[in-house]
Design an enzyme around this catalytic site. Structure first.
Site, short mmCIF file in Angstrom:
data_model
loop_
_atom_site.label_atom_id
_atom_site.label_comp_id
_atom_site.label_asym_id
_atom_site.label_seq_id
_atom_site.Cartn_x
_atom_site.Cartn_y
_atom_site.Cartn_z
N ASP A 228 0.90 -0.99 -0.22
CA ASP A 228 -0.10 -0.13 -0.07
C ASP A 228 1.01 0.95 -0.07
O ASP A 228 1.53 1.08 0.86
CB ASP A 228 -1.23 0.47 1.03
CG ASP A 228 -1.58 1.07 0.83
OD1 ASP A 228 -2.46 1.20 0.27
OD2 ASP A 228 -1.46 1.67 1.86
N GLU A 298 1.60 -0.89 -5.36
CA GLU A 298 0.36 0.23 -5.23
C GLU A 298 1.20 1.59 -5.85
O GLU A 298 1.35 2.11 -4.39
CB GLU A 298 -0.48 0.65 -4.77
CG GLU A 298 -1.50 1.20 -4.47
CD GLU A 298 -2.25 1.97 -3.38
OE1 GLU A 298 -3.19 2.49 -3.82
OE2 GLU A 298 -1.62 2.31 -2.55
#
Length: 582
Positions: A228, A298
């Site tokens: 993330d 990401e």
């Protein structure tokens, strides 16, 4: 998250090392299915999806034909940001089950031939994490605070934030604490919600802690990690002001490279991931490509030349191609972005990782239901112009058929195989996304991401459309979901579910993920036409985005089509065909 700013830095990146010598490693061509646990399947009837629900549906995912699943966070968390605020990285939140449930899920997935990738959230922890609680108690200048980014405020009494940085979720990126003696104290950085304090990745203890977290889950059999906010860990240590609006993909990244920011895409992130890669490679000392454990970034990074730097051979294996996700539904744009993506990835010996939907953006079945060129919205509510559902689904099916014919890896978002739209009329009082609540009533107001996170329909017409054993769902489903339920589509020719099953089976059978592209000319500016070549095998992929139906070459054998052809065998608008040609 693409950023806006007025600085135009040198966008060069350090040179790549030698390309990988394992072109057919599983992750180079895998199709990975994102499971958002709270909305996938509810095993106990409390209205919240859980790990037991995921485990029960693994045969469905096997039959769908995916190679792996990616699980969004299920760790212990106060759920201020749907689990992306982690208080314990080594345990499962009771909301989702137990550590034993996670281990059982991994084991049963492996028995079915499905690999398991888990989410990791390294940019920030929860404010309820033991480290942050210790930092609050210990006070300024303490070793405990050194793990996070605490700064004294500006102004006569420290009443102003240390910088003018703004949170992705709206408002200041700094939160002031009250010290143990009751006085206003230092400020801590939170690039997202105030309950998500940023870690200081300059601190060696932070780096070693995450190496240990990686080992913890690797020892339990996970096959990789989706990382993330992978571009956010390193910060410019000058902590210079940077007054820019930060949001999910904005579409103007070419004008404002992310490296203009003092906290996005800093070169220091690459050293961090080289360390992570060493941890993962140590769990496959033989270098068997079928046993590779992977990292997927990401990283909302522009230009794409900086994005692929994350996938050099000694760093991550994959990075989501958000440039492709955000492409307008125009043939020229798609061709340009596909070509540039493949060229950039090839420069570092990496695969391109295609994606069209996820838990942070409007589903592509809804997004593509607006006129071409419409501004992309960060959420949709009842006050917004509503999409054309039939148009959106037709284009979404065509877009997916194009994507799955491309070489590289691909990610699917749960429910897209059912053609699910966003919930575009969700009542505001039911919204949970912190981006909605933090920006409400401001010029930067966002409707947020709840609309793409609605619980899935498994059994049409059943209570909760079969989401679990009760009628409860943590967010309400729109009426359209009843007719799109998995049980109603299974075995039905022409359904979106059966289209996905056919696409995935054919992609695997023909090894499309390891092919090479040969662009075809002569079809007009509204057509994407390309041949995927694998040795002597050639498959024509033709996507018609124009108003007029177009013919296939004489003697073509249609393998799969995203929608019906005309009675004359022509490819109608917003349709993609895979065909063998002479």
């Amino acid at each position: 998250m693409a950023q806006h700013g007025d600085v135009t830095p040198d966008t060069a990146v350090p040179p790549a090392t030698a390309p990988s010598t394992e072109p057919h490693a599983w992750w180079r061509h895998a199709v990975i299915y994102q499971v958002y646990p709270r909305s996938f399947a509810d095993g106990d009837g409390d209205g919240m999806g859980d790990l037991a629900g995921v485990t029960a549906k693994l045969p469905y995912l096997r039959d769908l034909g995916v190679d792996a699943v990616w699980l969004s966070p299920f760790y212990t968390s106060p759920q201020a940001d749907a689990g992306y605020d982690v208080s314990d990285y080594r345990d499962v939140d009771p909301l989702f089950g137990s550590l034993a449930d996670a281990e059982q899920l991994i084991a049963e997935a492996h028995e079915l031939g499905i690999r398991v990738v888990v989410d990791l959230v390294p940019n920030h922890t929860s404010d309820e994490h033991a480290w942050f609680q210790a930092a609050l108690a210990a006070g300024p200048g303490s070793p405990e605070r050194a793990r996070y980014i605490f700064k004294d405020g500006r102004g006569e009494h420290g009443e102003l934030p240390p910088t003018n940085w703004r949170s992705v979720f709206g408002g200041s990126a700094w939160t002031r604490v009250t010290e143990a003696d009751g006085r206003p104290g230092q400020w801590y950085l939170n690039l997202f919600d105030s309950k998500q304090p940023d870690l200081d990745w300059e601190h060696p203890e932070v780096r070693e802690e995450f190496h240990d977290i990686l080992r913890f889950w690797l020892d339990r059999g996970v096959d990789g990690f989706r990382v993330d906010v992978a571009h956010g860990l390193a910060k410019d240590q000058s902590f210079r002001d940077w007054d820019a609006h930060t949001e999910m993909i904005s579409g103007d990244g070419e004008a404002h490279p992310t490296s203009a920011s003092p906290y996005w895409d800093q070169d220091g992130v690459h050293e961090i991931y080289r360390g992570w890669r060493q941890v993962l490679d140590a769990h496959n000392p033989e270098g068997d490509p079928e046993r590779d454990r992977i990292l997927c970034a990401e990283a909302w990074v522009t230009p794409i030349e900086r994005l692929v730097a994350y996938t050099r051979p000694d760093e991550m294996h994959q990075a989501f191609n958000f440039d492709f996700l955000d492409s307008p539904w125009r043939a020229a744009d798609l061709v340009e972005r596909i070509t540039r993506s493949l060229e950039a990835a090839q420069s570092v010996g990496a695969p391109t990782t295609w994606v069209l939907s996820n838990h942070d953006v409007v589903r592509h079945a809804t997004r593509l239901g607006y006129p071409v060129g419409s501004p992309r919205m960060n959420g949709i509510d009842a006050t917004c112009p509503q999409p054309d559902a039939a148009l959106g689904l037709r284009r979404a099916r065509a877009a997916t058929a194009l994507m799955l014919a491309l070489p590289g890896s691909a990610y699917l978002y749960q429910g897209e195989e059912l053609g699910l739209p966003d919930h575009t009329t969700l009542p505001d009082e039911l919204r949970e996304d912190p981006a909605y609540h933090r920006t409400k009533g401001t010029p930067e107001a966002e409707i947020g991401r709840d609309g793409c996170r609605i619980p899935l329909p498994w059994v049409g017409g059943a209570p909760g459309n079969g989401f679990g054993p009760s009628e409860r769902t943590w967010l309400p489903q729109p009426d359209a979901y009843a007719d799109l339920a998995a049980n109603l589509q299974a075995g039905q020719p022409g359904s979106t579910l059966e289209l996905y099953r056919t696409l995935l089976a054919t992609r695997r059978e023909l090894d499309l993920g390891v092919g090479a592209l040969d662009w075809q000319q002569g079809y007009g500016e509204d057509v994407v036409a390309v041949v995927n070549e694998r040795g002597t095998d050639r498959l024509l992929v033709l996507a018609n985005l124009g108003d007029e139906a177009v013919p296939l070459p004489d003697g073509s054998e249609v393998v799969v089509a995203s929608g019906p052809l005309t009675p004359e065998g022509l490819v109608p608008t917003d349709t993609t065909v895979w065909a063998r040609t002479r």
